[in-house]
Design a protein around this motif. Sequence first.
Motif, PDB file in Angstrom:
ATOM      1  N   SER A 234      33.066  38.063  45.935  1.00 38.61           N
ATOM      2  CA  SER A 234      33.360  39.073  44.919  1.00 38.61           C
ATOM      3  C   SER A 234      32.169  39.303  44.001  1.00 38.61           C
ATOM      4  O   SER A 234      32.180  40.205  43.167  1.00 38.61           O
TER       5      SER A 234
ATOM      6  N   SER B 205      43.854  37.247  44.958  1.00 38.94           N
ATOM      7  CA  SER B 205      43.574  36.791  43.594  1.00 38.94           C
ATOM      8  C   SER B 205      43.089  35.345  43.614  1.00 38.94           C
ATOM      9  O   SER B 205      43.506  34.529  44.444  1.00 38.94           O
ATOM     10  N   ASP B 206      42.192  35.033  42.671  1.00 37.09           N
ATOM     11  CA  ASP B 206      41.628  33.688  42.486  1.00 37.09           C
ATOM     12  C   ASP B 206      40.703  33.254  43.623  1.00 37.09           C
ATOM     13  O   ASP B 206      40.276  32.100  43.658  1.00 37.09           O
TER      14      ASP B 206
ATOM     15  N   ASN C 236      37.074  33.701  45.033  1.00 38.68           N
ATOM     16  CA  ASN C 236      35.758  34.256  44.697  1.00 38.68           C
ATOM     17  C   ASN C 236      34.851  34.416  45.913  1.00 38.68           C
ATOM     18  O   ASN C 236      33.912  35.209  45.892  1.00 38.68           O
TER      19      ASN C 236
ATOM     20  N   SER D 189      38.453  27.956  44.615  1.00 44.21           N
ATOM     21  CA  SER D 189      38.234  29.408  44.631  1.00 44.21           C
ATOM     22  C   SER D 189      37.482  29.904  45.862  1.00 44.21           C
ATOM     23  O   SER D 189      37.190  31.088  45.964  1.00 44.21           O
TER      24      SER D 189
END
Length: 667
Positions: free
Chosen positions: A615, A593-594, A596, A565
Amino acid sequence: MINSKFISSINPRSLFNLLFILVLLLLLAYFEKWKFVVPGAIIYMVNVINYIRLRLKRKKEIYNYIENLTSHMDLASKDTLLNFPMPLLIVEKDGTIVWFNSYFKQMFSNDEILEKMVKKIMLKFKKSNQKEIKGKIEDNILINNEYYNIIGNFLKKSNNENEFLISMYFIRNTDYINLKRKYNDEKIVVCVILVDNYDELMQGIEDSKRPHILAEINKVINNWMGFTKGILKKFERDKYLFIFEKTKLKTFKDKKFDILDNIKEIDTGTRVKVTLSMGIGINGETFIENLKYANAAIDIALGRGGDQVVVKNNEAITFYGGKTREFEKKTRVKARVVAYALRELIDQASNILIMGHGNCDIDSLGSALGIFRIAKNRDKKANIVLSGSNPTIETLLKKLEDDIEYDNIFVNKTEVLDKINEQTLLIIVDTHRPDFTEAPEVLQSVKHVVVIDHHRRGKDFVKDTVLTYQETYASSTCELVTEILEYVEDKLKLKQIEAEALYAGIVVDTKNFTVKAGVRTFEAAANLRRQGVDTFAVKQLFQNDINTYLSISDIIKNAELFENSIAISVCRKNEKNAQLVSAQAADQLIVLSDINAAFVLGQLPNEVFISGRSSGDLNVQFVLEKLGGGGHLTAAGAQIAGISVNEAKRLLINAIKDYLENRSSNN
């Protein structure tokens, strides 16, 4: 020892007497006094024979005396070794045990422990210069729950310098160590506890429920500190003073100050959670010094966004917690107070110098222009310290060059030193770290310094300021300066380019109002819009050409996933706008997406820079602080001098691993 009488007896003046008689006989023979010469010669020969006999006898006596004395010394030495009143060990230089006394044997429960100890000592000896063995070898070595200091010395086996034994004397100092440990454990620790969001918390709770919430807060704090038998005193509505023994601090550290999580479990009936900050001062010379450390630590904790513990041990600082996002303050009281104080400081100054951080960005330059407008409206001479341009501010600088009012506004590192006097006021924007400023040497020459910043405070910060306005909840320094502009002067009018620069700083740091954009952020933007901001003109400040866009795409394409991630990528070598491209690439990676967290590395002539984005699940500030950087929970950066990109990447991965391990242990 040979006494003085014996010395005189073995050193007679007979030789002088013999010479005197010989001279006398020669004179008699010269004057032909033969009747005196013959008997004198006989007497002379008798004296010579007697002198030789006495010399041989005395020499034998001396040899016998010395031999007897040496024998007694050997017996005394052997007796000293056998009956030495402390543990004594003699070993070969390879560690082979030659001899030890009974006291040494009593130190060990079995031979295995003895051999391990000797190997440990000899390993240290082999790593050092052999001549250093004279004197102290080891401090506070632990043997069967007893502490010893070891004193060593050489014993020559022969004339060969490489042939020697080592004698080791073991001096027990367990009582001293235990006393020292008890003294350290009983030292007083001073802790200041602060409810971070007290005002916001109370505003959202009904009057009838407030006493219950305050009682719950007191209960959690008392349960947490109860085992210490320390003193807890509430001295303000949101502050506590906690005094306890240092030995209890280890328990708090082992539990990672779990009160930070426990306090959040209090049900306030609103979306606002209770958070605490703590400043702990230890190892000061006095209670007052520990209190100063604690107050300095609580300031650092608040400067980093709160919800954390800062332990200050003299100059060493340790952080715990800080896992939540900054909480936006609803009240503008502090902004108004700072605006009034800043206005007074500007009025009292002879001239104003404004300085941002190195590798200036739009937030740094925009906030500097806002402060410049305040100074100009107060009829003060003002300059902005800026050594050069870069792609992030190049378009804005070209616009400023076209306006005659900004002629000679910028000064470089050399020119600025000529503008400093006793009444100069230096205002630092968008950084609080001395080494990160455009010209760190200026700080050594200016007495009056103001800091305005929105970054979380690190270990290194500008000290002895006359005013510090550091709010980590703010999206940008431009937001803070915009609020100050509202209060520093009634109806202060900005020039359009200044308003657009401030607006641009907010836009960039909020990623077009998607990150850290609170209510006050939009209010600041609205105020700038009323000042005449052209949003399309602001957008043009950040337009990329096709090559920049392709570079960003290349970084994203080559990104590697770490721990499934975390994206890590490297900006290609000799990239023209490396820092701008890397920052924008990190922004793009984090929206996938995915993902972090994202880190992009790039090479400058003498250093490697790292742009980090998150994030919110991973604190990039904590990660990059390990590499000398800093920033926010969701956006941070670092610069590492004298290193390659590959080496910097390895250090980054290790820092991420350390952060993840510490986070998992906290949970």
